[in-house]
Design an enzyme around this catalytic site. Structure first.
Site, PDB file in Angstrom:
ATOM      1  N   GLY A  31      11.081  -1.962  -9.333  1.00 31.57           N
ATOM      2  CA  GLY A  31      12.531  -2.061  -9.503  1.00 31.57           C
ATOM      3  C   GLY A  31      13.335  -1.515  -8.338  1.00 31.57           C
ATOM      4  O   GLY A  31      12.801  -1.258  -7.267  1.00 31.57           O
ATOM      5  N   TYR A  32      14.641  -1.350  -8.552  1.00 31.89           N
ATOM      6  CA  TYR A  32      15.604  -1.002  -7.500  1.00 31.89           C
ATOM      7  C   TYR A  32      15.464  -2.027  -6.377  1.00 31.89           C
ATOM      8  O   TYR A  32      15.186  -1.723  -5.219  1.00 31.89           O
ATOM      9  CB  TYR A  32      15.395   0.433  -7.004  1.00 31.89           C
ATOM     10  CG  TYR A  32      16.683   1.067  -6.515  1.00 31.89           C
ATOM     11  CD1 TYR A  32      17.683   1.412  -7.417  1.00 31.89           C
ATOM     12  CD2 TYR A  32      16.910   1.301  -5.169  1.00 31.89           C
ATOM     13  CE1 TYR A  32      18.864   1.973  -6.990  1.00 31.89           C
ATOM     14  CE2 TYR A  32      18.095   1.856  -4.724  1.00 31.89           C
ATOM     15  CZ  TYR A  32      19.074   2.191  -5.652  1.00 31.89           C
ATOM     16  OH  TYR A  32      20.251   2.746  -5.230  1.00 31.89           O
ATOM     17  N   HIS A  37      11.754  -7.492  -2.105  1.00 33.92           N
ATOM     18  CA  HIS A  37      11.304  -7.954  -3.425  1.00 33.92           C
ATOM     19  C   HIS A  37      11.737  -9.402  -3.654  1.00 33.92           C
ATOM     20  O   HIS A  37      10.991 -10.218  -4.191  1.00 33.92           O
ATOM     21  CB  HIS A  37      11.948  -7.118  -4.539  1.00 33.92           C
ATOM     22  CG  HIS A  37      11.590  -5.662  -4.526  1.00 33.92           C
ATOM     23  ND1 HIS A  37      12.502  -4.679  -4.240  1.00 33.92           N
ATOM     24  CD2 HIS A  37      10.430  -5.024  -4.776  1.00 33.92           C
ATOM     25  CE1 HIS A  37      11.927  -3.489  -4.333  1.00 33.92           C
ATOM     26  NE2 HIS A  37      10.657  -3.669  -4.649  1.00 33.92           N
ATOM     27  N   GLN A  61       0.441   6.012 -10.630  1.00 30.07           N
ATOM     28  CA  GLN A  61       0.284   5.937  -9.173  1.00 30.07           C
ATOM     29  C   GLN A  61       1.066   7.011  -8.422  1.00 30.07           C
ATOM     30  O   GLN A  61       1.104   7.000  -7.201  1.00 30.07           O
ATOM     31  CB  GLN A  61       0.629   4.533  -8.659  1.00 30.07           C
ATOM     32  CG  GLN A  61       2.083   4.159  -8.730  1.00 30.07           C
ATOM     33  CD  GLN A  61       2.285   2.689  -8.405  1.00 30.07           C
ATOM     34  OE1 GLN A  61       1.871   1.807  -9.160  1.00 30.07           O
ATOM     35  NE2 GLN A  61       2.919   2.398  -7.282  1.00 30.07           N
ATOM     36  N   ASP A 150       3.312  -3.055   1.937  1.00 32.18           N
ATOM     37  CA  ASP A 150       2.247  -2.203   1.411  1.00 32.18           C
ATOM     38  C   ASP A 150       0.922  -2.894   1.729  1.00 32.18           C
ATOM     39  O   ASP A 150       0.239  -3.400   0.842  1.00 32.18           O
ATOM     40  CB  ASP A 150       2.422  -2.015  -0.093  1.00 32.18           C
ATOM     41  CG  ASP A 150       3.757  -1.367  -0.424  1.00 32.18           C
ATOM     42  OD1 ASP A 150       3.807  -0.141  -0.507  1.00 32.18           O
ATOM     43  OD2 ASP A 150       4.773  -2.101  -0.563  1.00 32.18           O
TER      44      ASP A 150
HETATM   45  P1  AMP Z   1       7.627  -1.774  -5.107  1.00 33.82           P
HETATM   46  O1  AMP Z   1       8.765  -2.046  -6.016  1.00 33.82           O
HETATM   47  O2  AMP Z   1       7.947  -0.840  -3.988  1.00 33.82           O
HETATM   48  O3  AMP Z   1       6.358  -1.405  -5.845  1.00 33.82           O
HETATM   49  O4  AMP Z   1       7.314  -3.154  -4.391  1.00 33.82           O
HETATM   50  C1  AMP Z   1       7.015  -4.315  -5.128  1.00 33.82           C
HETATM   51  C2  AMP Z   1       6.500  -5.371  -4.203  1.00 33.82           C
HETATM   52  O5  AMP Z   1       7.478  -5.659  -3.207  1.00 33.82           O
HETATM   53  C3  AMP Z   1       5.223  -4.924  -3.435  1.00 33.82           C
HETATM   54  O6  AMP Z   1       4.332  -6.021  -3.366  1.00 33.82           O
HETATM   55  C4  AMP Z   1       5.766  -4.551  -2.093  1.00 33.82           C
HETATM   56  O7  AMP Z   1       4.816  -4.667  -1.056  1.00 33.82           O
HETATM   57  C5  AMP Z   1       6.892  -5.545  -1.921  1.00 33.82           C
HETATM   58  N1  AMP Z   1       7.859  -5.046  -0.938  1.00 33.82           N
HETATM   59  C6  AMP Z   1       8.470  -3.843  -0.923  1.00 33.82           C
HETATM   60  N2  AMP Z   1       9.256  -3.711   0.166  1.00 33.82           N
HETATM   61  C7  AMP Z   1       9.132  -4.856   0.865  1.00 33.82           C
HETATM   62  C8  AMP Z   1       9.684  -5.336   2.093  1.00 33.82           C
HETATM   63  N3  AMP Z   1      10.522  -4.610   2.831  1.00 33.82           N
HETATM   64  N4  AMP Z   1       9.336  -6.577   2.516  1.00 33.82           N
HETATM   65  C9  AMP Z   1       8.481  -7.325   1.773  1.00 33.82           C
HETATM   66  N5  AMP Z   1       7.927  -6.934   0.623  1.00 33.82           N
HETATM   67  C10 AMP Z   1       8.243  -5.718   0.172  1.00 33.82           C
END
Ligand code: AMP
Length: 281
Positions: A31-32, A37, A61, A150
């Site tokens: 989220g956020y 995303h 995690q 990631d």
């Molecule tokens: P998170 O909400 O941080 O767990 O991220 C969810 C998904 O979005 C994960 O697969 C991340 O790798 C991807 N993600 C987060 N930040 C970015 C970004 N700046 N560019 C591309 N994908 C992202």
């Protein structure tokens, strides 16, 4: 957009979609939401008949001293963004629903989880794999979308899906950056103005690595030293690691060859940032 909070309702909806023979794309998030995303969501929308997104700040995690309690949350705005992208289902669940009292299972890709970020965040990737496996079982996606932001997580999820014969294709998408180069992250919101400015050297150091590789530098250690020098100019930044590894296997690369991942993690105050660049020679 259907917002579903509990497992039984989700299973019922997925059963309907499967019965109709429709292809499901899935985007798991905490989220956020930002444009990183949304890139994943847009790709899922383009390639699938049904799109499911999840928002879950996964306690498994986070380490005991990490930012689980402070992790930014804004469900209302996230819903608005996901609706705009025509997501069909948002699975927005709780720890009580996903990990009820007595939950005792764990999924791990062993060796890949102990290197790089795994060294600094013991148990992190096991937490990621466990929740992602659970979400895959519930949502039964044909394809799941992850960001190269990631990169280690992406490689680990691919390995988990392969080793455990999961019926899901894993698709990685490139990092989305702010106009000044900072990789988008929900955690950027923690940064004070000056910290955010200093954080720009992370991407600058990665660009330097890319330039060196393009100019035929093949010694990983030398490249890392150059990067260190750039980053150490900013006093607020504490480097966790800078490493160069093969992008597909995460094996360490001493002499640059093939598709390499130049990855780093650093702390600025209490905020831990990761970034990377993938270079192919
Ligand atoms: P998170 O909400 O941080 O767990 O991220 C969810 C998904 O979005 C994960 O697969 C991340 O790798 C991807 N993600 C987060 N930040 C970015 C970004 N700046 N560019 C591309 N994908 C992202």
């Amino acid at each position: 957009m259907l917002v579903i909070k509990n497992i039984s309702d989700l299973k019922q909806e997925i059963r309907k979609i499967k019965k109709a023979g429709l292809i499901i794309g899935f985007v798991p998030t905490m989220g956020y939401l930002h444009k990183g995303h949304l890139l994943l969501v847009k790709k899922a929308r383009k390639d699938n008949q049904k799109v499911v997104a999840s928002i879950f700040v996964n306690p498994l995690q986070f380490g005991p001293k990490e930012d689980f309690n402070h992790y930014p949350r804004d469900l209302k705005e996230d819903c608005r963004l996901l609706k705009k992208e025509k997501v069909d289902i948002l699975f927005y669940s709780s720890a009580r629903e996903l990990f009820p009292e007595g939950f005792d299972a764990a999924v791990e890709v062993k060796s890949l989880s102990r290197i790089m970020c795994g060294k600094f965040r013991p148990g992190h990737f096991q937490g990621v794999c466990t929740v992602v496996n659970k979400l895959f079982n519930l949502i039964e996606p044909d394809t799941a979308y992850f960001g190269e932001k990631d990169a280690q997580q992406l490689v680990i999820i691919k390995k988990m899906a392969e080793d455990l014969n999961m019926n899901v294709a894993i698709k990685g998408l490139p990092i989305v950056r702010e106009a000044d180069g900072l990789a988008m992250s929900s955690r950027n919101t923690y940064l004070a103005k000056d910290q955010r400015k200093q954080a720009l050297v992370l991407y600058q150091s990665l660009l330097k690595a890319k330039e060196l590789i393009k100019n035929k530098e093949t010694d990983s250690e030398k490249i890392i030293q150059h990067m260190r020098k750039i980053i150490l100019k900013k006093p607020a930044i504490l480097i966790d690691y800078i490493e160069i590894r093969n992008f597909d296997t995460l094996r360490e690369v001493k002499k640059i060859k093939g598709k390499v991942l130049v990855a780093l993690a650093a702390k600025i105050g209490k905020t831990r940032l990761i970034d990377n660049i993938i270079v192919e020679v």
